[in-house]
Scaffold this motif. Structure first.
Motif, PDB file in Angstrom:
ATOM      1  N   GLY A   1     -38.362 -15.147  84.845  1.00 35.76           N
ATOM      2  CA  GLY A   1     -37.125 -15.345  85.250  1.00 35.76           C
ATOM      3  C   GLY A   1     -36.680 -15.156  86.623  1.00 35.76           C
ATOM      4  O   GLY A   1     -37.552 -15.147  87.579  1.00 35.76           O
ATOM      5  N   GLY A   2     -35.443 -15.103  87.061  1.00 35.53           N
ATOM      6  CA  GLY A   2     -35.181 -14.766  88.402  1.00 35.53           C
ATOM      7  C   GLY A   2     -34.704 -16.201  89.254  1.00 35.53           C
ATOM      8  O   GLY A   2     -34.472 -16.843  88.324  1.00 35.53           O
ATOM      9  N   ALA A   3     -34.577 -16.022  90.332  1.00 35.36           N
ATOM     10  CA  ALA A   3     -33.843 -17.139  91.158  1.00 35.36           C
ATOM     11  C   ALA A   3     -34.421 -18.370  90.967  1.00 35.36           C
ATOM     12  O   ALA A   3     -33.980 -19.394  91.028  1.00 35.36           O
ATOM     13  N   ALA A   4     -35.770 -18.362  91.118  1.00 31.62           N
ATOM     14  CA  ALA A   4     -36.817 -19.477  90.985  1.00 31.62           C
ATOM     15  C   ALA A   4     -37.548 -19.300  89.844  1.00 31.62           C
ATOM     16  O   ALA A   4     -38.781 -18.883  90.216  1.00 31.62           O
ATOM     17  N   PRO A   5     -37.307 -19.593  88.654  1.00 30.71           N
ATOM     18  CA  PRO A   5     -38.103 -19.397  87.304  1.00 30.71           C
ATOM     19  C   PRO A   5     -39.291 -20.323  87.495  1.00 30.71           C
ATOM     20  O   PRO A   5     -39.338 -21.310  88.251  1.00 30.71           O
ATOM     21  N   PHE A   6     -40.607 -19.681  86.614  1.00 29.59           N
ATOM     22  CA  PHE A   6     -41.413 -20.409  86.802  1.00 29.59           C
ATOM     23  C   PHE A   6     -42.194 -19.880  85.569  1.00 29.59           C
ATOM     24  O   PHE A   6     -42.035 -18.968  84.975  1.00 29.59           O
ATOM     25  N   THR A   7     -43.435 -20.867  85.089  1.00 21.79           N
ATOM     26  CA  THR A   7     -44.327 -20.306  83.961  1.00 21.79           C
ATOM     27  C   THR A   7     -45.488 -19.749  84.442  1.00 21.79           C
ATOM     28  O   THR A   7     -46.249 -20.217  85.283  1.00 21.79           O
ATOM     29  N   PHE A   8     -45.813 -18.545  84.021  1.00 20.87           N
ATOM     30  CA  PHE A   8     -46.873 -17.744  84.159  1.00 20.87           C
ATOM     31  C   PHE A   8     -48.045 -17.701  83.062  1.00 20.87           C
ATOM     32  O   PHE A   8     -47.279 -17.243  81.762  1.00 20.87           O
ATOM     33  N   ILE A   9     -49.187 -18.051  83.079  1.00 20.00           N
ATOM     34  CA  ILE A   9     -49.877 -18.016  82.050  1.00 20.00           C
ATOM     35  C   ILE A   9     -51.201 -16.793  82.120  1.00 20.00           C
ATOM     36  O   ILE A   9     -51.832 -16.916  83.325  1.00 20.00           O
ATOM     37  N   ALA A  10     -51.197 -15.641  81.626  1.00 22.68           N
ATOM     38  CA  ALA A  10     -52.211 -14.943  81.578  1.00 22.68           C
ATOM     39  C   ALA A  10     -53.115 -14.921  80.528  1.00 22.68           C
ATOM     40  O   ALA A  10     -52.790 -14.797  79.351  1.00 22.68           O
ATOM     41  N   VAL A  11     -54.483 -14.987  80.773  1.00 24.20           N
ATOM     42  CA  VAL A  11     -55.293 -15.338  79.621  1.00 24.20           C
ATOM     43  C   VAL A  11     -56.649 -14.469  79.928  1.00 24.20           C
ATOM     44  O   VAL A  11     -56.817 -13.875  81.038  1.00 24.20           O
ATOM     45  N   HIS A  12     -57.240 -14.151  78.890  1.00 28.26           N
ATOM     46  CA  HIS A  12     -58.712 -13.480  78.743  1.00 28.26           C
ATOM     47  C   HIS A  12     -59.560 -14.222  77.912  1.00 28.26           C
ATOM     48  O   HIS A  12     -59.631 -14.031  76.828  1.00 28.26           O
ATOM     49  N   ALA A  13     -60.270 -15.227  78.458  1.00 27.71           N
ATOM     50  CA  ALA A  13     -61.229 -16.239  77.582  1.00 27.71           C
ATOM     51  C   ALA A  13     -62.344 -15.279  77.498  1.00 27.71           C
ATOM     52  O   ALA A  13     -62.595 -14.300  77.970  1.00 27.71           O
ATOM     53  N   ASP A  14     -62.967 -15.693  76.487  1.00 27.90           N
ATOM     54  CA  ASP A  14     -64.339 -15.141  75.838  1.00 27.90           C
ATOM     55  C   ASP A  14     -65.396 -15.521  77.011  1.00 27.90           C
ATOM     56  O   ASP A  14     -65.259 -16.355  77.917  1.00 27.90           O
ATOM     57  N   ALA A  15     -66.143 -14.547  77.060  1.00 26.90           N
ATOM     58  CA  ALA A  15     -67.258 -14.696  78.258  1.00 26.90           C
ATOM     59  C   ALA A  15     -68.357 -15.746  77.952  1.00 26.90           C
ATOM     60  O   ALA A  15     -68.894 -15.661  76.698  1.00 26.90           O
TER      61      ALA A  15
ATOM     62  N   VAL B   1     -60.631  -4.838  74.173  1.00 27.52           N
ATOM     63  CA  VAL B   1     -60.835  -6.175  74.809  1.00 27.52           C
ATOM     64  C   VAL B   1     -59.888  -7.543  74.570  1.00 27.52           C
ATOM     65  O   VAL B   1     -59.664  -8.043  75.431  1.00 27.52           O
ATOM     66  N   ASN B   2     -59.024  -7.291  73.498  1.00 25.51           N
ATOM     67  CA  ASN B   2     -57.908  -8.325  73.291  1.00 25.51           C
ATOM     68  C   ASN B   2     -56.652  -7.793  73.835  1.00 25.51           C
ATOM     69  O   ASN B   2     -55.871  -8.297  73.643  1.00 25.51           O
ATOM     70  N   GLY B   3     -56.707  -6.729  74.562  1.00 23.77           N
ATOM     71  CA  GLY B   3     -55.173  -6.252  75.160  1.00 23.77           C
ATOM     72  C   GLY B   3     -54.992  -6.766  76.416  1.00 23.77           C
ATOM     73  O   GLY B   3     -55.759  -6.468  77.435  1.00 23.77           O
ATOM     74  N   VAL B   4     -53.892  -7.782  76.463  1.00 23.71           N
ATOM     75  CA  VAL B   4     -53.636  -8.277  77.665  1.00 23.71           C
ATOM     76  C   VAL B   4     -52.208  -8.033  77.773  1.00 23.71           C
ATOM     77  O   VAL B   4     -51.102  -8.193  76.995  1.00 23.71           O
ATOM     78  N   LEU B   5     -51.883  -7.518  79.034  1.00 20.95           N
ATOM     79  CA  LEU B   5     -50.290  -7.005  79.309  1.00 20.95           C
ATOM     80  C   LEU B   5     -50.112  -7.918  80.594  1.00 20.95           C
ATOM     81  O   LEU B   5     -50.718  -8.124  81.687  1.00 20.95           O
TER      82      LEU B   5
ATOM     83  N   LEU C   1     -56.490 -17.308  72.293  1.00 22.56           N
ATOM     84  CA  LEU C   1     -57.844 -17.159  72.917  1.00 22.56           C
ATOM     85  C   LEU C   1     -58.729 -16.304  72.247  1.00 22.56           C
ATOM     86  O   LEU C   1     -58.197 -15.307  71.526  1.00 22.56           O
ATOM     87  N   GLY C   2     -60.196 -16.342  72.474  1.00 23.91           N
ATOM     88  CA  GLY C   2     -61.062 -15.066  71.984  1.00 23.91           C
ATOM     89  C   GLY C   2     -60.617 -13.965  72.172  1.00 23.91           C
ATOM     90  O   GLY C   2     -60.790 -13.050  71.594  1.00 23.91           O
ATOM     91  N   HIS C   3     -60.059 -13.387  73.489  1.00 22.15           N
ATOM     92  CA  HIS C   3     -59.320 -12.099  73.878  1.00 22.15           C
ATOM     93  C   HIS C   3     -57.997 -12.101  74.104  1.00 22.15           C
ATOM     94  O   HIS C   3     -57.700 -11.271  74.732  1.00 22.15           O
ATOM     95  N   GLY C   4     -57.467 -13.191  73.697  1.00 22.66           N
ATOM     96  CA  GLY C   4     -55.909 -13.361  73.913  1.00 22.66           C
ATOM     97  C   GLY C   4     -55.166 -13.879  75.337  1.00 22.66           C
ATOM     98  O   GLY C   4     -55.958 -13.939  76.249  1.00 22.66           O
ATOM     99  N   GLY C   5     -54.053 -13.851  75.309  1.00 21.19           N
ATOM    100  CA  GLY C   5     -53.476 -14.567  76.378  1.00 21.19           C
ATOM    101  C   GLY C   5     -51.957 -14.570  76.206  1.00 21.19           C
ATOM    102  O   GLY C   5     -51.432 -14.762  74.894  1.00 21.19           O
ATOM    103  N   TRP C   6     -51.088 -14.753  77.160  1.00 20.40           N
ATOM    104  CA  TRP C   6     -49.793 -15.065  77.142  1.00 20.40           C
ATOM    105  C   TRP C   6     -49.137 -16.237  78.070  1.00 20.40           C
ATOM    106  O   TRP C   6     -49.730 -16.127  79.072  1.00 20.40           O
ATOM    107  N   GLN C   7     -48.297 -17.084  77.433  1.00 17.47           N
ATOM    108  CA  GLN C   7     -47.446 -17.973  78.173  1.00 17.47           C
ATOM    109  C   GLN C   7     -46.293 -17.487  78.233  1.00 17.47           C
ATOM    110  O   GLN C   7     -45.322 -16.983  77.401  1.00 17.47           O
ATOM    111  N   ILE C   8     -45.778 -17.186  79.893  1.00 14.51           N
ATOM    112  CA  ILE C   8     -44.407 -16.534  79.897  1.00 14.51           C
ATOM    113  C   ILE C   8     -43.576 -17.042  80.805  1.00 14.51           C
ATOM    114  O   ILE C   8     -43.952 -17.660  81.881  1.00 14.51           O
TER     115      ILE C   8
END
Length: 163
Positions: free
Chosen positions: A114-128, A85-89, A104-111
């Protein structure tokens, strides 16, 4: 990954609206279930650049490796969870740098992607919200705070509700 989830993975494909034009997909493997081969095939056929995987177990990681995920998306951030449940890849074609947990309840990442046009990606797994509405509200508050301190946010993945 059930067949329905693989089809949903293809439907949820979004092209990031920034100069990088990255194709991003998110899927829940439902506590490590299903076919890793089908997931990798769907990511390949949909030309996915970044793949967020929720509810990943160590077995999920091993199965994805055996299915060739590292050839398609060689960069990995996140951790599997033995109970799933808490595994976020997050897998990516481009380097993933400055990886920070989102608590978060089930985890997440702020990443930082990189690359030519870098940006921030946030992957989350919020509680239900149906199982614990207070933890869900706390997760939404944490996500909102994380977003507010992220000037280069271009993609948020994994919400259980529209925000």
């Amino acid at each position: 990954v059930s067949g329905a989830n693989v089809r949903r993975c293809a439907r949820e494909r979004i092209v990031c609206n920034n100069a990088s034009g990255r194709a991003v997909s998110k899927i829940s493997v439902e506590v490590g279930g299903g076919s890793a081969r089908a997931l990798v095939a769907a990511a390949r056929s949909n030309h996915v650049d970044i793949l967020a995987v929720e509810e990943a177990t160590p077995s999920t990681v091993a199965q994805l490796r055996a299915a060739g995920i590292e050839k398609l998306l060689p960069n990995l951030a996140g951790h599997p969870d033995p109970e799933g449940v808490n595994g976020v890849l997050v897998y990516s074609k481009v380097p993933l740098v400055d990886v920070r947990p989102v608590l978060l309840g089930h985890g997440g990442w702020q990443i930082r992607v990189g690359g030519a046009a870098p940006f921030t990606f946030i992957a989350v797994h919020a509680d239900a919200p149906l199982t614990n509405v207070e933890r869900w509200r706390a997760d939404l508050a944490t996500i909102a705070t994380t977003i507010s301190f992220t000037s280069s946010l271009r993609m948020l993945s994994g919400m259980r509700a529209r925000v």
